[in-house]
Scaffold this active site. Structure first.
Site, PDB file in Angstrom:
ATOM      1  N   LYS A   2       0.807  -1.228   0.000  1.00 12.27           N
ATOM      2  CA  LYS A   2       0.000   0.000   0.000  1.00 12.27           C
ATOM      3  C   LYS A   2       0.841   1.280   0.000  1.00 12.27           C
ATOM      4  CE  LYS A   2      -3.847  -2.116   2.496  1.00 12.27           C
ATOM      5  NZ  LYS A   2      -4.819  -1.956   3.562  1.00 12.27           N
TER       6      LYS A   2
ATOM      7  N   ASP B 210      -9.794   2.547   2.657  1.00 13.96           N
ATOM      8  CA  ASP B 210      -9.810   1.931   3.997  1.00 13.96           C
ATOM      9  C   ASP B 210     -10.502   2.827   5.030  1.00 13.96           C
ATOM     10  OD1 ASP B 210      -8.572  -0.464   3.379  1.00 13.96           O
ATOM     11  OD2 ASP B 210      -6.561   0.262   3.816  1.00 13.96           O
TER      12      ASP B 210
HETATM   13  P1  NDP Z   1       1.541  -2.171   9.515  1.00 16.14           P
HETATM   14  O1  NDP Z   1       2.628  -3.178   9.334  1.00 16.14           O
HETATM   15  O2  NDP Z   1       1.592  -0.904   8.753  1.00 16.14           O
HETATM   16  O3  NDP Z   1       1.439  -1.785  11.084  1.00 16.14           O
HETATM   17  C1  NDP Z   1       1.458  -2.792  12.069  1.00 16.14           C
HETATM   18  C2  NDP Z   1       1.174  -2.165  13.423  1.00 16.14           C
HETATM   19  O4  NDP Z   1       1.103  -3.217  14.393  1.00 16.14           O
HETATM   20  C3  NDP Z   1       2.267  -1.204  13.896  1.00 16.14           C
HETATM   21  O5  NDP Z   1       1.685  -0.208  14.690  1.00 16.14           O
HETATM   22  C4  NDP Z   1       3.155  -2.130  14.731  1.00 16.14           C
HETATM   23  O6  NDP Z   1       3.907  -1.462  15.715  1.00 16.14           O
HETATM   24  C5  NDP Z   1       2.105  -2.975  15.412  1.00 16.14           C
HETATM   25  N1  NDP Z   1       2.659  -4.261  15.856  1.00 16.14           N
HETATM   26  C6  NDP Z   1       3.053  -5.286  15.072  1.00 16.14           C
HETATM   27  N2  NDP Z   1       3.493  -6.305  15.833  1.00 16.14           N
HETATM   28  C7  NDP Z   1       3.395  -5.902  17.129  1.00 16.14           C
HETATM   29  C8  NDP Z   1       3.685  -6.499  18.380  1.00 16.14           C
HETATM   30  N3  NDP Z   1       4.189  -7.733  18.456  1.00 16.14           N
HETATM   31  N4  NDP Z   1       3.420  -5.804  19.510  1.00 16.14           N
HETATM   32  C9  NDP Z   1       2.892  -4.549  19.440  1.00 16.14           C
HETATM   33  N5  NDP Z   1       2.609  -3.927  18.287  1.00 16.14           N
HETATM   34  C10 NDP Z   1       2.852  -4.588  17.140  1.00 16.14           C
HETATM   35  O7  NDP Z   1       0.186  -2.980   9.220  1.00 16.14           O
HETATM   36  P2  NDP Z   1      -1.245  -2.376   8.863  1.00 16.14           P
HETATM   37  O8  NDP Z   1      -1.423  -1.113   9.614  1.00 16.14           O
HETATM   38  O9  NDP Z   1      -1.419  -2.371   7.396  1.00 16.14           O
HETATM   39  O10 NDP Z   1      -2.203  -3.516   9.442  1.00 16.14           O
HETATM   40  C11 NDP Z   1      -2.434  -3.633  10.841  1.00 16.14           C
HETATM   41  C12 NDP Z   1      -3.526  -4.668  11.056  1.00 16.14           C
HETATM   42  O11 NDP Z   1      -4.729  -4.218  10.445  1.00 16.14           O
HETATM   43  C13 NDP Z   1      -3.224  -6.028  10.441  1.00 16.14           C
HETATM   44  O12 NDP Z   1      -3.655  -7.003  11.333  1.00 16.14           O
HETATM   45  C14 NDP Z   1      -4.080  -6.057   9.192  1.00 16.14           C
HETATM   46  O13 NDP Z   1      -4.451  -7.386   8.859  1.00 16.14           O
HETATM   47  C15 NDP Z   1      -5.296  -5.257   9.667  1.00 16.14           C
HETATM   48  N6  NDP Z   1      -6.038  -4.645   8.573  1.00 16.14           N
HETATM   49  C16 NDP Z   1      -7.343  -4.994   8.433  1.00 16.14           C
HETATM   50  C17 NDP Z   1      -8.094  -4.452   7.417  1.00 16.14           C
HETATM   51  C18 NDP Z   1      -9.504  -4.881   7.263  1.00 16.14           C
HETATM   52  O14 NDP Z   1     -10.013  -4.786   6.131  1.00 16.14           O
HETATM   53  N7  NDP Z   1     -10.169  -5.288   8.299  1.00 16.14           N
HETATM   54  C19 NDP Z   1      -7.532  -3.475   6.478  1.00 16.14           C
HETATM   55  C20 NDP Z   1      -6.152  -3.139   6.738  1.00 16.14           C
HETATM   56  C21 NDP Z   1      -5.439  -3.728   7.756  1.00 16.14           C
HETATM   57  P3  NDP Z   1       5.384  -0.912  15.379  1.00 16.14           P
HETATM   58  O15 NDP Z   1       5.182   0.413  14.710  1.00 16.14           O
HETATM   59  O16 NDP Z   1       6.028  -0.815  16.690  1.00 16.14           O
HETATM   60  O17 NDP Z   1       6.021  -1.908  14.454  1.00 16.14           O
END
Ligand code: NDP
Length: 302
Positions: free
Chosen positions: A72, A128
């Site tokens: 994205k 989104d």
């Molecule tokens: P990104 O990779 O851009 O962001 C991931 C986020 O999760 C960051 O804030 C990251 O923190 C945090 N994170 C990841 N692992 C951990 C951990 N172990 N502990 C704490 N924080 C953690 O992903 P997206 O924003 O694109 O997606 C996030 C979620 O949203 C996913 O599960 C995705 O499947 C879901 N989603 C659902 C959609 C839907 O249609 N329902 C649409 C888009 C996304 P840090 O910055 O510290 O790495």
């Protein structure tokens, strides 16, 4: 599939990995319902091939693309035109291929006969945020977020889109919490610049909030801890808790929130309405959301 012939036109979702995607089930059900001779594919594209894949889709006159993890953000630099909302979200999840109409306006390829397609440009959108807004409204029967207090967990792509949407809807206060604090601080700084009236605080709230949104990927795996401590949920008892994750249907966060007496919803509505908005951009037709929801539920939950 028996409908595919030489006149069939195509849309696709590009991802890496993409085999888990429920979008083909949802979109193909919608295309059938709308009687459109199109087919929606899921294509595995490595990040290093994304630019070539978008160019190839344009050359083959695809109607449009969806982009999922991890494409994205990169796609923002790979489209000819970026819609304002996508630019502000820093991410493109939908591409509409467009061609000039007789009057000179750019129109979606899906609304033009193939013979009439001239030069093509790619137009990047982000649906989104709109998907989240419609999902919150429907799942919580909550049409007006003005004045609300919200705790948003995460600072990645989904959180960013959510934060902007919430700010545009006129919430009063936004608490931003992320594992990497610097990313929450950066998002907060950007939001303060664009929305000076909203209180933006980068810590957990002390008082109950109207809404908690989990926009992290914590909860996708059964072994994941809840992204918020259960004691915090019980003591602060937010009114509503939304998890962008939809698989599993009930994450540990939602289970704990329900136990604490909060209203809960998962991210299926977001998935549904971001897809509905993409289909509407491509086709200019109202998306058959009931059919799309049923197809999603069958594909994801069986
Ligand atoms: P990104 O990779 O851009 O962001 C991931 C986020 O999760 C960051 O804030 C990251 O923190 C945090 N994170 C990841 N692992 C951990 C951990 N172990 N502990 C704490 N924080 C953690 O992903 P997206 O924003 O694109 O997606 C996030 C979620 O949203 C996913 O599960 C995705 O499947 C879901 N989603 C659902 C959609 C839907 O249609 N329902 C649409 C888009 C996304 P840090 O910055 O510290 O790495």
């Amino acid at each position: 599939m028996e409908l595919i012939n030489a006149s069939t036109r195509y849309c696709a979702v590009l991802g890496h990995p993409v085999r888990h995607s429920a979008s083909p089930a949802m979109q193909n059900a919608a295309l059938k319902e709308l009687n459109l001779p199109w087919c929606y594919l899921a294509l595995e594209v490595h990040p290093q091939d994304l630019r070539a894949a978008i160019a190839g889709a344009k050359a083959m006159k695809l109607i449009g693309l969806n982009l999922t993890v991890p494409h994205k953000t990169a796609a923002l630099e790979m489209v000819d035109v970026v819609h304002e909302k996508a630019r502000r979200s820093g991410a493109v999840n939908t591409i509409v291929f467009e061609t000039p109409s007789l009057g000179g306006d750019w129109v979606p390829l899906g609304q033009v006969a193939v013979e009439d397609v001239g030069p093509i440009r790619s137009h990047g959108y982000n649906t989104d945020a709109q998907g989240l807004a419609r999902s919150l409204e429907e799942d919580f029967q909550w049409p007006d977020l003005r004045g609300a207090s919200v705790l948003l967990l995460g600072a990645g792509g989904a959180a960013r889109a959510a934060a902007l949407q919430l700010a545009e809807e006129g919430i009063d206060s936004l608490f931003l919490v992320n594992r990497t604090g610097a990313k929450a601080e950066q998002l907060a700084a950007e939001l303060r610049g664009g929305f000076p009236k909203i209180h933006i605080i980068t810590r957990l709230p002390h008082d109950p909030v109207d809404l908690v949104i989990n926009a992290t990927s914590v909860g996708l795996k059964a072994s994941d801890p809840p992204p918020l401590a259960e004691e915090w949920l019980e003591s602060r008892r937010p009114r509503r808790v939304y998890d962008v994750i939809y698989r599993p249907a009930e994450t540990r966060l939602l289970r704990a929130a329900k136990k604490a007496g909060c209203q809960t919803a998962n991210g299926l509505g977001l998935l549904l309405y971001q897809g509905a908005a993409a289909l509407e951009l491509w086709s200019g037709r109202a998306a058959p959301v009931a059919v799309m929801r049923a197809a999603l539920q069958k594909d994801i939950y069986g």
